[in-house]
Design an enzyme around this catalytic site. Structure first.
Site, mmCIF file in Angstrom:
data_model
loop_
_atom_site.group_PDB
_atom_site.id
_atom_site.type_symbol
_atom_site.label_atom_id
_atom_site.label_comp_id
_atom_site.label_asym_id
_atom_site.label_seq_id
_atom_site.Cartn_x
_atom_site.Cartn_y
_atom_site.Cartn_z
ATOM 1 N N GLU A 109 0.805 -1.228 0.000
ATOM 2 C CA GLU A 109 0.000 0.000 0.000
ATOM 3 C C GLU A 109 0.835 1.273 0.000
ATOM 4 O O GLU A 109 0.595 2.194 -0.776
ATOM 5 C CB GLU A 109 -0.957 0.041 1.199
ATOM 6 C CG GLU A 109 -2.265 -0.714 0.999
ATOM 7 C CD GLU A 109 -2.150 -2.186 1.325
ATOM 8 O OE1 GLU A 109 -1.090 -2.606 1.843
ATOM 9 O OE2 GLU A 109 -3.106 -2.931 1.064
ATOM 10 N N HIS B 101 -11.162 -4.184 10.322
ATOM 11 C CA HIS B 101 -11.730 -3.966 8.991
ATOM 12 C C HIS B 101 -13.003 -3.129 9.021
ATOM 13 O O HIS B 101 -13.767 -3.129 8.065
ATOM 14 C CB HIS B 101 -12.018 -5.304 8.307
ATOM 15 C CG HIS B 101 -10.785 -6.061 7.933
ATOM 16 N ND1 HIS B 101 -10.172 -6.941 8.780
ATOM 17 C CD2 HIS B 101 -10.035 -6.051 6.816
ATOM 18 C CE1 HIS B 101 -9.106 -7.460 8.196
ATOM 19 N NE2 HIS B 101 -8.992 -6.926 6.996
#
Lengths: 370, 398
Positions: free
Chosen positions: A98, A167
């Site tokens: 990322e 999440h």
């Protein structure tokens, strides 16, 4: 790694299983509600996909980069079919890296390309937040206006279903606090199409916060919204439902919950005005102020944590403005609970706003106790 | 773990030589091949240990130079050093705020690189980058003006020492290591737009251990990006010697499948040769390459660091007196009969006068107008309707 594989592969299925009854009903209600106005309906996923395709056709410099965006067709299928249409030069699968690919995309924007950088979820963008905040958002200023960064960081944001704390987090307040970024949090398919196209055309870095639980939801699309030139202005909210008794401001999924609450309230004779924020930054405080001047009551609804959140900011801005004098009740915030998102279905349900809690709070703002 | 730590220290001590044994870091070991012409290019040969290579051939040692180019390079190095010394003085007079990192001792790297590249190539680096901003289209006035936070500053006084940019130098970035994926992105864009240019993504021996550096290597190799990853190894990341930060201090070998060149970063001619070589490598579609310049910073890490607690004064003194890149080039010019000592002194004087005049001009520039605080947050014409100041009535309306 194992979490990630499990998450991307199974989460959509799990979501469907969990949500099916309640969601399908809501979805049907929404579509029915608008059916007379338009014959077109589109899911949020397809609206995002259409926006990407149209902008890629319009400008060769637009490309999509992220994990699983090409051959896998997107972890949530938002980029489905784009690789077949535009090839792997413009739809770039990255390694799981990322910080690296967010930085690379930002560098490509400095060089004049218009990257659409997909994060599989914004939870993973925390690995890359330095590149978004320090490199993308601040370089124009620090270079005295020299180096522009026309980039879109997009992906699902906020709590999903049954995926627990790491999440399930809403980053609207995080990115919303950064000057130099624009931050969009759309709800409907029209929002998604019009605002993603606007984000891609915007010469500034834009953080585009989608919601996994809305991807499969269908919305009516006006004739205008189906056109290739349909662009919505970033920084303007939309009054989704007019009312005169209480103003409910929400963004993303919480717009749907607020509309449900407004429907319930209407049965009790309360006319709630529901404002869909659409943009977090710039925040369209004028529209909210005007509504508050009319209704004299304000409830802000969001899926994020309560502390230092979008609701806190709107409350502060209203209190600081002339609209304060129009308030007949304290500003109310309905937010996610101040807990890491729990996994168990009953605890999770208790951690996020739903229509009953929103109507309860709206009635409290109206000093009604029944 | 404890035993490993002991072992490491042992190895580090055993390897006390400040530079890898075989790479040569003298600033003046290039030799003339035939006669030095005053008008035509002439041949010189670099020291045979100017380069080391990993998974590739080292650049050849032969190169041609001209009198004019050597004098130009000398003048640039002299200006850069004088400018950095002026920044040092201005900082000590409290006219420069915040952080200020000087590149004194490392001039061969910036000047050598710039003289081997075209303005279309990209250079992006971290925060010790005053020379690049000046050499890649900026001016000494603009750079000093930026350090002073004035209107004439290269970033209009909004960036300061670490954030300086020009058309052909993409900064000037303050977060250690973050510029490396940005550089890979510049290379990605060049490949995307099919431009035959090279991108030099620079970082120090300190930043070399950031995860995103390795992330960038991986993507660059995977996608065959025309990117040269440049490790400017000045032996210390702040106060941590390379041996204390890096399990492998041969930075040019750290790209796994990516080939690498290690270069004597004190000899400007070796730098130029290595840059020509790596530019050819990447624009010819060979994918990325690592380039390590072994160099030395004379001063501390920043102005607040005297630079003496983690290295000996003797070491610094020895580097200054025997490896100085400017004196090395001066020696070439004089020994090859291209100019006399007096001519060189004249160039030094010119450099001093140029920089002193620029400093005065920058000092005369006013501080930025207060409403400039609000410009460049967003691209002009795309701003929000207003931005908030410190309290609710301090509002800037666009």
């Amino acid at each position: 790694m194992s979490t990630r594989v499990a998450f991307s592969r199974f989460a959509p299925a799990v979501t469907r299983a969990h949500r099916a009854p309640a969601f399908a009903a809501r979805r049907a209600a929404l579509v029915r509600g608008y059916a007379s106005q338009s014959e077109h309906t589109l899911t949020v996923r397809d609206a995002l996909n259409a926006a990407l395709e149209e902008e890629m056709l319009r400008d060769e410099k637009v490309f999509v980069i992220g994990e699983e965006v090409a051959r896998y067709n997107g972890a949530y299928k938002v980029t489905k079919g784009l690789m077949d249409k535009f090839g792997e030069k413009r739809v770039v699968d990255t390694p799981i890296t990322e910080m690296g690919f967010a930085g690379l995309a930002t560098g490509a924007a400095f060089a004049g390309l218009r990257p659409v950088c997909e994060f599989m979820t914004f939870n993973f963008a925390m690995q890359a937040i330095d590149q978004i905040v320090n490199s993308a958002a601040k370089t124009l200023y620090m270079s005295g206006g020299f180096l522009t960064c026309p980039i879109v960081f997009r992906g699902p944001n906020g709590a999903a279903s049954g995926v627990a704390a790491q999440h399930s987090q809403d980053y609207a307040a995080w990115y919303g606090s950064i000057p130099g970024l624009k931050v969009v949090s759309p709800w409907s398919a029209e929002d998604c199409k019009g605002l993603l196209k606007a984000a891609i055309r915007d010469p500034n870095p834009v953080v585009f916060l989608e919601n996994e639980m809305l991807y499969g939801v269908s919305f009516p699309m006006s004739q205008e919204a189906m056109s290739d030139d349909f662009v919505l202005p970033i920084g303007k909210c939309k009054i989704e439902r007019e009312g005169s008794d209480v103003t409910i401001v929400a963004h993303s999924l919480m717009v749907a919950r607020s509309l449900e609450a407004a429907e319930e309230l209407a049965k009790e004779g309360v006319k709630a005005e529901v404002i869909n924020l659409r943009s977090i930054r710039p925040l369209d405080i004028e529209t909210i102020k005007n509504s508050v001047k009319k209704t004299n009551r304000l409830v802000v609804v969001e899926g994020g944590f309560p502390a230092f959140g979008v609701g806190s900011e709107i409350c502060a801005q209203i209190v600081e403005s002339e609209a304060f004098d129009y308030l007949d009740a304290p500003v109310e915030r309905v937010t996610g609970a101040d807990v890491p998102t729990p996994y168990a279905i009953n605890l999770e349900a208790h951690a996020f706003p739903d229509a009953p809690v929103i109507s309860k709070v709206a009635k409290r703002a109206l000093y009604r106790t029944n | 773990m404890a035993s490993l730590a002991r072992l490491r220290t042992g190895i580090a001590r055993a390897r006390k030589i400040p530079f890898p044994r075989t790479l040569h870091t003298a600033a003046d070991s290039t030799v003339l091949q035939d006669d030095a012409s005053h008008s035509e290019p002439f041949a010189v040969k670099l020291h045979e240990e100017s380069f080391k290579s990993y998974r590739t051939d080292a650049p050849t040692l032969d190169m041609t130079v001209t009198k004019d180019s050597l004098l130009k390079i000398y003048k640039e190095m002299a200006v850069i050093r004088r400018m950095e010394q002026s920044a040092d003085a201005l900082y000590k007079q409290k006219l420069i705020r915040g952080f200020c990192h000087l590149a004194i001792g490392q001039e061969a790297v910036s000047v050598g690189m710039v003289n081997s590249l075209t303005p279309d190539d990209n250079i992006i680096s971290s925060y010790r980058t005053h020379p690049f901003a000046v050499l890649r289209g900026g001016s000494v006035v603009g750079l000093i003006g930026e350090l002073l936070g004035r209107q004439c500053g290269i970033s209009k006084g909004k960036g300061g020492s670490m954030h300086v940019f020009t058309e052909s130098f993409q900064g000037g970035h303050g977060i250690v290591g973050a510029q490396v994926p940005l550089g890979a992105g510049l290379a990605f864009a060049a490949k995307y737009m099919e431009k035959p240019v090279a991108t030099y993504a620079m970082y120090g021996d300190g930043a070399s251990n950031q995860g995103q550096v390795f992330e960038s290597y991986n993507m660059a190799k995977l996608w065959n990006l025309p990117c040269v990853f440049v490790c400017e190894n000045n032996k210390y990341g702040m106060g941590t010697a390379a041996e204390r930060s890096s399990s492998n201090t041969q930075y040019y070998t750290r790209g796994d499948l990516i080939p690498g060149i290690q270069c004597n970063g004190m000899d400007v001619l070796a730098v130029m040769k290595a840059v020509q070589h790596t530019k050819d490598w990447v624009v010819n579609g060979n994918g990325p390459i690592l380039l390590e310049f072994v160099t030395y910073r004379y001063g501390g890490h920043s102005m607040s660091d005297p630079g003496t607690t983690y290295r000996t004064r003797d070491e610094v003194q020895r580097m200054r007196s025997t490896h100085d890149p400017i004196r090395g080039l001066q020696r070439y010019i004089e020994e090859w009969g291209l100019a006399s000592e007096e001519d060189m002194k004249k160039l030094d004087k010119e450099a001093k006068a140029d920089v002193d005049a620029a400093v005065e001009e920058a000092k005369a520039s006013p501080f930025p107008e207060e409403d400039k605080m609000w410009t460049d947050i967003y691209v002009k014409g795309t701003e929000p309707p207003f931005m908030r100041g410190r309290e609710r009535e301090e509002i800037h309306v666009y």
